[in-house]
Write a protein that holds these residues in place. Structure first.
Motif, PDB file in Angstrom:
ATOM      1  N   GLN A 388       3.579  -4.027  -0.648  1.00 49.73           N
ATOM      2  CA  GLN A 388       2.932  -4.897  -1.629  1.00 49.73           C
ATOM      3  C   GLN A 388       1.639  -4.265  -2.138  1.00 49.73           C
ATOM      4  OE1 GLN A 388       1.533  -8.756  -0.269  1.00 49.73           O
ATOM      5  NE2 GLN A 388       2.206  -9.724  -2.163  1.00 49.73           N
ATOM      6  N   ALA A 389       0.874  -3.648  -1.234  1.00 44.67           N
ATOM      7  CA  ALA A 389      -0.358  -2.977  -1.640  1.00 44.67           C
ATOM      8  C   ALA A 389      -0.069  -1.822  -2.593  1.00 44.67           C
ATOM      9  CB  ALA A 389      -1.096  -2.479  -0.406  1.00 44.67           C
ATOM     10  N   ARG A 390       0.983  -1.062  -2.331  1.00 43.01           N
ATOM     11  CA  ARG A 390       1.336   0.053  -3.213  1.00 43.01           C
ATOM     12  C   ARG A 390       1.794  -0.467  -4.575  1.00 43.01           C
ATOM     13  NH1 ARG A 390       5.225   4.077   0.058  1.00 43.01           N
ATOM     14  NH2 ARG A 390       4.791   5.463  -1.727  1.00 43.01           N
ATOM     15  N   TRP A 391       2.541  -1.553  -4.595  1.00 40.93           N
ATOM     16  CA  TRP A 391       2.966  -2.142  -5.865  1.00 40.93           C
ATOM     17  C   TRP A 391       1.744  -2.516  -6.708  1.00 40.93           C
ATOM     18  CZ3 TRP A 391       5.196  -7.742  -6.478  1.00 40.93           C
ATOM     19  CH2 TRP A 391       5.611  -7.943  -7.803  1.00 40.93           C
ATOM     20  N   VAL A 392       0.781  -3.197  -6.085  1.00 47.02           N
ATOM     21  CA  VAL A 392      -0.433  -3.584  -6.804  1.00 47.02           C
ATOM     22  C   VAL A 392      -1.177  -2.338  -7.296  1.00 47.02           C
ATOM     23  CG1 VAL A 392      -2.704  -4.656  -6.559  1.00 47.02           C
ATOM     24  CG2 VAL A 392      -0.685  -5.789  -5.597  1.00 47.02           C
TER      25      VAL A 392
END
Length: 511
Positions: A388-392
């Motif tokens: 999720q952090a990488r997506w953001v």
């Protein structure tokens, strides 16, 4: 890793220095952001800082998922770490991760965020906060990530007579439990049937409580934590399972899940425990290594839910009673985002269960704002937190397209009207969705030597560093090592059954 400190770089405030905040800061820094980590505590760790104000863990508590699946892709646990690390080991791990990632340069500890809202003067966000000494400050940031966790405000359901309970140990929530020693020789009732409820009940029964009762509205199926030396998540939360679940009907999925539970862990009735339904999705399922065996030995007594309390006597819905010294409620947490300003709160419309969000992350009316780690999931959290952090980061950094506003709005609208808590996310399907959004889901055709490990091994953090941005040169070797770590996938040769399963998916168009 990007180490630029260009003052012209976009800025991002990260609220919270637990696992979600740390991994969000690491990946935003990777794509060129100047990071400000804001944390109310004196140190990183969040829930995993034993004794910290945000922590609900107790000294010596163990993780529910293996060391392989309770880590980020940049930092495996050191040699000698047990299969299930302690809370203290996890706190130390997160400190090492923060130091290695270089995200503590502008960390502001002992600062409580009071309000976050879009900047009324233009683009960006205004953050207001207060130091522990009482000094208020306000600053503008281009972006804000809320990473304060899903498990902050404990909930205790209403119960007739509870306020008059006079057992010697009183009434607490599991968030305040700090180990079994305080309850030695006591009669303890644990309310709930989640992982935390069964962990606490088992520890009490094994460490000197005179009697342990577990009361639940819904008694669940219980999977063993480790099966023939293999952590359960290495067998259950696989890519094959995620692909198969997308093709099965609800009835087929329920039958497959029940077959797995019965084959590996048995039916609760075999141990003398109740089960709310023969359908595992209706009953729900949880995990614990000891609970069912302790029920079979009559060291834990399952009961239905409570009807009321008189003095220290608890009445159950079946008419039975128990005299109890302590009641521990393991009954969950409310969603809490107290720092949302008026515009952000109006858009997200949070209640105790959920907020209006596109896949728990973005909102079309709040550009530059995202949540990381504020979701309710079964299975290992660390891989999905990182995805999720990488997506953001990739979205804000321009590597991935921002979802269309119409797509986000339609997704949010489909979740209304709200009728209680949303369905719990399952790690394997949630990870695959996040990996697709971030552009890092591995392509098995690129890695024929990893066919078995990728499909039937764990969705380990290293497996999401094979393809797409920020691929690692040693990721393939690490995937093989993770799959073989506990013997689940000792070599790369598909079994006959596994080959048949993959062929069936291919025939339906999956790959």
């Amino acid at each position: 890793m990007n180490t630029a400190t260009d003052q012209a770089a976009p800025t991002a405030a990260i609220i919270g220095a637990g696992p979600a905040g740390l991994v969000a800061a690491r990946w935003l820094r990777e794509v060129g952001f100047r990071i400000t980590l804001i944390e109310e505590d004196i140190e990183v760790g969040g829930q995993w800082r034993v004794g910290g104000p945000q922590s609900s863990v107790w000294p010596g508590m163990r993780t529910n998922t293996s060391r392989v699946m309770t880590a980020f892709s940049d930092l495996p646990h050191p040699p000698g770490t047990p299969v299930y690390p302690t809370a203290e080991q996890m706190g130390a791990y997160l400190r090492r991760y923060a130091e290695q990632s270089g995200i503590l340069t502008d960390a502001r500890f002992r600062n409580r965020v009071d309000e976050v809202d879009p900047d009324p003067a233009g683009s960006g966000w205004r953050v207001r906060a207060t130091t522990v000494e009482g000094r208020s400050w306000e600053e503008r940031f281009d972006h804000v990530v809320a990473a304060t966790g899903r498990y902050r405000v404990p909930t205790i359901p209403p119960l007739a007579g509870l306020s008059g309970f006079n057992g010697i140990g009183g009434v607490i929530h599991a968030a305040a439990y700090r180990g079994a020693e305080a309850y030695r020789g006591q009669r303890v009732l644990v309310a709930g049937h989640s992982i935390s409820a069964l962990e606490i009940a088992s520890e009490l029964a094994l460490r000197g409580a005179a009697r342990v009762v577990v009361a639940a509205r819904r008694h669940r199926y219980v999977l063993q934590k480790i099966l023939a030396g293999v952590p359960i998540e290495h067998r259950v939360y696989t890519r094959y399972a995620a692909l198969a679940s997308a093709r099965r009907s609800p009835a087929e999925s329920a039958a497959a899940l029940k077959s797995l539970i019965l084959r590996t862990s048995g039916h609760p009735a075999q141990f003398g425990a109740p089960c709310a339904s023969e359908d595992p999705y209706e009953a729900g399922f949880t995990q614990n290594q000891f609970y069912l065996a302790l029920v079979a030995e009559d060291r834990i007594t399952p009961r239905p839910w409570m009807a009321g309390v008189t003095d220290q006597t608890v009445r159950f819905t079946d008419g039975s009673t128990e005299d109890i010294d302590t009641i521990i409620f393991a009954t969950g947490y409310e969603l809490s985002l107290p720092y949302l300003g008026s515009r952000a709160r109006a858009a997200l419309a949070p209640d105790v269960d959920q907020a209006d969000l596109y896949h728990h992350t973005f909102h079309p009316d709040l550009p530059g704002f995202a949540l990381v780690g504020v979701y309710h999931q079964s299975g290992p959290y660390f891989p999905t937190l990182e995805l999720q952090a990488r997506w953001v980061a990739y979205t804000w950094g321009g590597r991935r397209p921002l979802p269309e506003s119409t797509e986000m709005a339609a997704h949010i609208a489909a979740l209304r009207p709200r009728n209680g808590p949303p369905p719990m996310l399952r790690m394997h399907t949630w990870a695959r969705l996040l990996a697709d959004r971030a552009g890092v889901e591995p392509v098995p055709a690129h890695w024929p030597e990893l066919t078995r490990a990728l499909h039937f091994g764990p969705q380990s953090p290293a497996s999401f560093r094979l393809d797409g941005p920020d691929a690692l040169s040693d990721a393939a070797q690490r995937v093989l090592e993770d799959a073989a770590a506990f013997g689940a996938i000792p070599d790369g040769t598909l079994t006959v059954a596994e080959r048949a399963q993959l062929d069936a998916l291919t025939a339906r168009g999956d790959h």
